[in-house]
Motif scaffolding. Sequence first.
Motif, PDB file in Angstrom:
ATOM      1  N   LYS A 143      38.866  17.922   6.520  1.00  0.00           N
ATOM      2  CA  LYS A 143      38.144  16.617   6.649  1.00  0.00           C
ATOM      3  C   LYS A 143      38.072  15.551   6.391  1.00  0.00           C
ATOM      4  N   TYR A 144      39.926  14.854   6.021  1.00  0.00           N
ATOM      5  CA  TYR A 144      40.639  13.351   6.585  1.00  0.00           C
ATOM      6  C   TYR A 144      41.116  13.642   7.420  1.00  0.00           C
ATOM      7  N   LYS A 145      40.495  11.849   8.014  1.00  0.00           N
ATOM      8  CA  LYS A 145      40.753  11.936   9.649  1.00  0.00           C
ATOM      9  C   LYS A 145      41.889  12.399   9.808  1.00  0.00           C
ATOM     10  N   ALA A 146      43.021  11.469   9.425  1.00  0.00           N
ATOM     11  CA  ALA A 146      43.457  12.020   9.794  1.00  0.00           C
ATOM     12  C   ALA A 146      44.563  13.303  10.561  1.00  0.00           C
ATOM     13  N   ILE A 147      43.733  14.519   9.052  1.00  0.00           N
ATOM     14  CA  ILE A 147      44.102  15.827   9.762  1.00  0.00           C
ATOM     15  C   ILE A 147      43.501  16.247  10.892  1.00  0.00           C
ATOM     16  N   GLN A 148      41.993  15.609  11.022  1.00  0.00           N
ATOM     17  CA  GLN A 148      41.237  15.950  12.462  1.00  0.00           C
ATOM     18  C   GLN A 148      42.149  15.932  13.433  1.00  0.00           C
ATOM     19  N   ARG A 149      42.088  14.502  13.324  1.00  0.00           N
ATOM     20  CA  ARG A 149      42.996  13.757  14.043  1.00  0.00           C
ATOM     21  C   ARG A 149      44.725  14.888  14.828  1.00  0.00           C
ATOM     22  N   SER A 150      44.773  15.521  14.405  1.00  0.00           N
ATOM     23  CA  SER A 150      45.623  16.632  14.579  1.00  0.00           C
ATOM     24  C   SER A 150      45.727  17.804  15.112  1.00  0.00           C
ATOM     25  N   LEU A 151      44.621  18.225  14.974  1.00  0.00           N
ATOM     26  CA  LEU A 151      44.102  19.698  15.405  1.00  0.00           C
ATOM     27  C   LEU A 151      44.475  19.070  17.066  1.00  0.00           C
ATOM     28  N   TYR A 152      45.457  19.129  17.764  1.00  0.00           N
ATOM     29  CA  TYR A 152      45.565  19.214  18.760  1.00  0.00           C
ATOM     30  C   TYR A 152      45.030  20.653  20.149  1.00  0.00           C
TER      31      TYR A 152
ATOM     32  N   VAL B 203      56.960  12.429   1.036  1.00  0.00           N
ATOM     33  CA  VAL B 203      56.010  12.966   0.326  1.00  0.00           C
ATOM     34  C   VAL B 203      56.657  14.538  -0.423  1.00  0.00           C
ATOM     35  N   ASN B 204      55.769  14.770  -1.184  1.00  0.00           N
ATOM     36  CA  ASN B 204      55.725  15.842  -1.791  1.00  0.00           C
ATOM     37  C   ASN B 204      55.313  17.291  -1.427  1.00  0.00           C
ATOM     38  N   ARG B 205      56.800  18.147  -1.508  1.00  0.00           N
ATOM     39  CA  ARG B 205      57.581  18.573  -0.598  1.00  0.00           C
ATOM     40  C   ARG B 205      56.586  20.218  -0.621  1.00  0.00           C
ATOM     41  N   THR B 206      56.005  20.319  -1.441  1.00  0.00           N
ATOM     42  CA  THR B 206      54.689  21.164  -1.897  1.00  0.00           C
ATOM     43  C   THR B 206      53.407  20.887  -1.188  1.00  0.00           C
ATOM     44  N   VAL B 207      52.663  19.986  -0.655  1.00  0.00           N
ATOM     45  CA  VAL B 207      51.606  19.389  -0.297  1.00  0.00           C
ATOM     46  C   VAL B 207      52.207  19.778   1.318  1.00  0.00           C
ATOM     47  N   LEU B 208      53.701  18.791   1.727  1.00  0.00           N
ATOM     48  CA  LEU B 208      54.160  19.473   3.007  1.00  0.00           C
ATOM     49  C   LEU B 208      54.047  20.542   3.623  1.00  0.00           C
ATOM     50  N   GLU B 209      54.335  21.221   2.390  1.00  0.00           N
ATOM     51  CA  GLU B 209      54.028  22.809   3.175  1.00  0.00           C
ATOM     52  C   GLU B 209      52.649  23.526   3.307  1.00  0.00           C
ATOM     53  N   GLN B 210      51.755  22.623   2.658  1.00  0.00           N
ATOM     54  CA  GLN B 210      50.017  22.866   2.945  1.00  0.00           C
ATOM     55  C   GLN B 210      50.100  22.190   4.646  1.00  0.00           C
ATOM     56  N   LEU B 211      50.555  21.047   4.813  1.00  0.00           N
ATOM     57  CA  LEU B 211      49.848  20.792   5.950  1.00  0.00           C
ATOM     58  C   LEU B 211      50.693  21.981   7.009  1.00  0.00           C
ATOM     59  N   TYR B 212      51.878  21.736   6.793  1.00  0.00           N
ATOM     60  CA  TYR B 212      52.698  22.845   7.622  1.00  0.00           C
ATOM     61  C   TYR B 212      52.016  24.523   8.323  1.00  0.00           C
ATOM     62  N   SER B 213      51.233  25.528   6.773  1.00  0.00           N
ATOM     63  CA  SER B 213      50.767  26.163   6.653  1.00  0.00           C
ATOM     64  C   SER B 213      49.267  26.052   7.687  1.00  0.00           C
ATOM     65  N   TYR B 214      48.969  24.832   7.395  1.00  0.00           N
ATOM     66  CA  TYR B 214      47.278  24.706   7.435  1.00  0.00           C
ATOM     67  C   TYR B 214      47.279  24.586   9.827  1.00  0.00           C
ATOM     68  N   PHE B 215      48.370  23.677   9.888  1.00  0.00           N
ATOM     69  CA  PHE B 215      48.212  23.719  11.925  1.00  0.00           C
ATOM     70  C   PHE B 215      48.850  24.730  12.053  1.00  0.00           C
ATOM     71  N   ARG B 216      49.460  25.724  11.491  1.00  0.00           N
ATOM     72  CA  ARG B 216      50.337  26.921  12.243  1.00  0.00           C
ATOM     73  C   ARG B 216      49.866  27.408  13.354  1.00  0.00           C
ATOM     74  N   GLU B 217      48.144  28.062  12.461  1.00  0.00           N
ATOM     75  CA  GLU B 217      47.819  28.298  14.104  1.00  0.00           C
ATOM     76  C   GLU B 217      47.182  27.230  14.830  1.00  0.00           C
TER      77      GLU B 217
END
Length: 314
Positions: A194-203, A284-298
């Motif tokens: 729900k973080y706005k920055a994440i929502q903005r990246s849902l292209y 940025v913590n590598r684990t957090v980065l991987e979570q973001l990568y995984s979320y945006f992949r689809e």
Amino acid sequence: MAILLVSALLLLTPSQVAPDEDLLLKNVSILEVLKSEVGALSNTSEQYSTQVQPPGTSHHIPQTIIVGVRKGGTRALLEMLDIHPNIVVAATEVHFFDWDENYVKGIEWYRNLMPFSYENQITIEKTPGYFTSLHAPERIHDMNSSIKLLIILRDPTERVISDYTQVYYNRLENRKSVQRFEDIVIKNGALNTKYKAIQRSLYDVHMERWLKYFDLNQIHIVDGNTLIKQPLKELQKVEKFLNLPPKILSSNFYFNQTKGFYCIRSDGRERCLHESKGRPHPVVNRTVLEQLYSYFREHNRNFYKMVNQSFDWH
């Protein structure tokens, strides 16, 4: 012709170290100093009233709009395009189609905020907030259903971090409290979608809204990563999209070894954005980065299908 400066920079290097004010100075995103949100001019309309109108010119409604994306490189794209003699650009973000308080002022108010131009020139404005706006696609379509749109994108995870960084520095400058990136992105051990920055990246989510009103052939997507590494390559694609003669040359760019990025050369001048305008990213913590990568992949895969184009994103 070009009015401002352009730029770009170093690489984001993830690590296990949590971000703080000192660590922010160690890492600079390759696109950060594309200055998507930073301009040398403030976002006010008063400066247009002081313009001297050249004979044969007038204010024109934009034939092209850079509609996004926030922290994607919109400022750099605008300033690079301003090299072209057949392009004039609005120096400020107008926020006409996404801010109700501006939209109600009417189309003539909007037109009068544009720079003076000749009939053979294309007027371009950029407001990255349009891309995620619920109303901008329909409102722009109502103004001109055949308009051409430009969108500049970068890796969605990099965009989230850049978005956070801008807010971080703004809060520091205003002496407000700041939070670590991880503490915002992760809530109760899970990704805070729900973080706005994440929502903005849902292209894909936002692009679906634009494709309801515009054909894909009216939209050109600029690869922000390529723009910074090979600016001419991306700008030639834009020239072709806008049906403009090729006027932007390799000689319009030079790599500044001291600064570490490309600068602009035009009108007998060489111009670089001052490095103080750059905003370093946190480590940025590598684990957090991987979570973001995984979320945006689809979401990325969906987006690629929608636009018939793929990008080198995580």
